[in-house]
Enzyme design. Structure first.
Site, mmCIF file in Angstrom:
data_model
loop_
_atom_site.group_PDB
_atom_site.id
_atom_site.type_symbol
_atom_site.label_atom_id
_atom_site.label_comp_id
_atom_site.label_asym_id
_atom_site.label_seq_id
_atom_site.Cartn_x
_atom_site.Cartn_y
_atom_site.Cartn_z
ATOM 1 N N SER A 145 -150.164 -21.467 -4.393
ATOM 2 C CA SER A 145 -149.673 -22.660 -3.711
ATOM 3 C C SER A 145 -148.333 -22.347 -3.067
ATOM 4 C CB SER A 145 -149.506 -23.817 -4.698
ATOM 5 O OG SER A 145 -148.839 -24.913 -4.089
ATOM 6 N N TYR A 158 -146.360 -27.950 -12.311
ATOM 7 C CA TYR A 158 -147.237 -27.306 -11.328
ATOM 8 C C TYR A 158 -146.509 -26.170 -10.628
ATOM 9 C CZ TYR A 158 -150.373 -26.827 -7.291
ATOM 10 O OH TYR A 158 -151.219 -26.329 -6.325
ATOM 11 N N LYS A 162 -147.596 -22.166 -10.656
ATOM 12 C CA LYS A 162 -147.974 -21.434 -9.447
ATOM 13 C C LYS A 162 -146.970 -20.324 -9.124
ATOM 14 C CE LYS A 162 -151.816 -23.578 -8.399
ATOM 15 N NZ LYS A 162 -153.131 -22.881 -8.355
#
Length: 281
Positions: A145, A158, A162
């Site tokens: 990401s 998150y 990532k």
């Protein structure tokens, strides 16, 4: 169309998170290239529906219920795929949003890291050794990401997952060059704004104009795989690649220039960042 050397008819592609979104689109493209495909996802109607849809399109597709946070499930996935044929592509695509900032509950953090990071670690440790030991081309693709690079404030769990996935895939790529001379490769897919199941989960029922479809992301991925790219950076209909690169260079400059952390969003750096982004316009 030219393909990556590991995309060969008669071999097997394994795609985690294959029941929807980018994973489902990738499974369809691998199947169209003549590969057998094993889609892995959490057990349920979505996985079964994906298998039925892809099979109805004429692809040889098998569904394997899998929780990527479980090494035992990944080992079972490997056994199921090996029973079909030689595995040449592993796409570690399963992921989830964290759903909170730094002080989100421990359960949120653990589930996010176990899915987004440990899922890829399990896939690498379970699948890649046999690829190294073999003599055929192979590839592992990890879906990362842009948030793992620029780290926008908000979904901290998150972002951390990532960012760690980026480091993992970079290290894997280096090791594979050293051990196989590039016969087996690793690649980091970096999607832009993409209309997927995660987008729908936020209450968006139709593809926003700014977003790419999952199929567009996978088309771009296939093109860049064929060129041997490690970083497969995807634009979208709102942000072009040049803008992404400038943002990422600014983020890297926080360390080199000793700016405040996440300076792009820091009030003391707002005007400098705006001027930097305007350079060349």
């Amino acid at each position: 169309m030219t393909y990556h050397p590991a995309i060969v008819p008669g071999t097997v592609a394994v795609v985690t998170g294959g029941a929807s979104g980018i994973g489902l689109a990738a499974a369809r493209r691998f199947g169209a290239a003549g590969m057998s495909v094993v889609i892995a996802d959490l057990p349920g109607e979505a996985l079964q529906a994906a298998q039925e849809t892809l099979s109805a399109d004429g692809h040889q597709v098998f569904a394997q219920p899998t929780d990527v946070s479980s090494r035992a499930d990944i080992e079972a996935l490997k056994r199921a795929a090996e029973a079909i044929g030689p595995i040449s592509i592993v796409m570690s695509n399963a992921g989830r949003e964290g759903g909170g900032g730094l002080f989100a509950g421990e359960a949120v953090w653990r589930k996010t890291l176990e899915t987004n990071l440990w899922g890829a670690i399990h896939c690498a440790q379970v699948f890649v050794p046999d690829m190294i030991a073999g003599d055929a081309p192979g590839a592992m693709i990890c879906t990362g990401s842009k948030q793992g690079i620029t780290l926008p404030p908000g979904d901290t769990a998150y972002n951390v997952s990532k960012a760690a996935l980026k480091a993992l895939t970079e290290s894997l790529s280096h090791d594979l060059v050293q051990q196989t001379g590039g016969r087996v490769s690793a690649h980091l897919l970096i999607p832009g704004f993409t209309f997927t199941g995660l987008t729908r989960a936020k209450g968006v029922s139709e593809k926003p104009d700014a977003a790419w479809s999952a199929e567009q992301v996978v088309d771009h991925m296939m093109e860049r795989l064929a060129e041997g790219d490690f970083y497969i950076l995807c634009p979208d209909n709102e942000v072009d690649t040049a803008t992404d690169r400038k943002r990422m260079l600014w983020a890297a400059g926080d360390v080199a220039e000793n700016r405040p952390a996440l300076s792009r969003w820091h009030p003391d750096c707002a005007e400098a960042f705006k001027a930097y982004m305007a350079e060349g316009d």
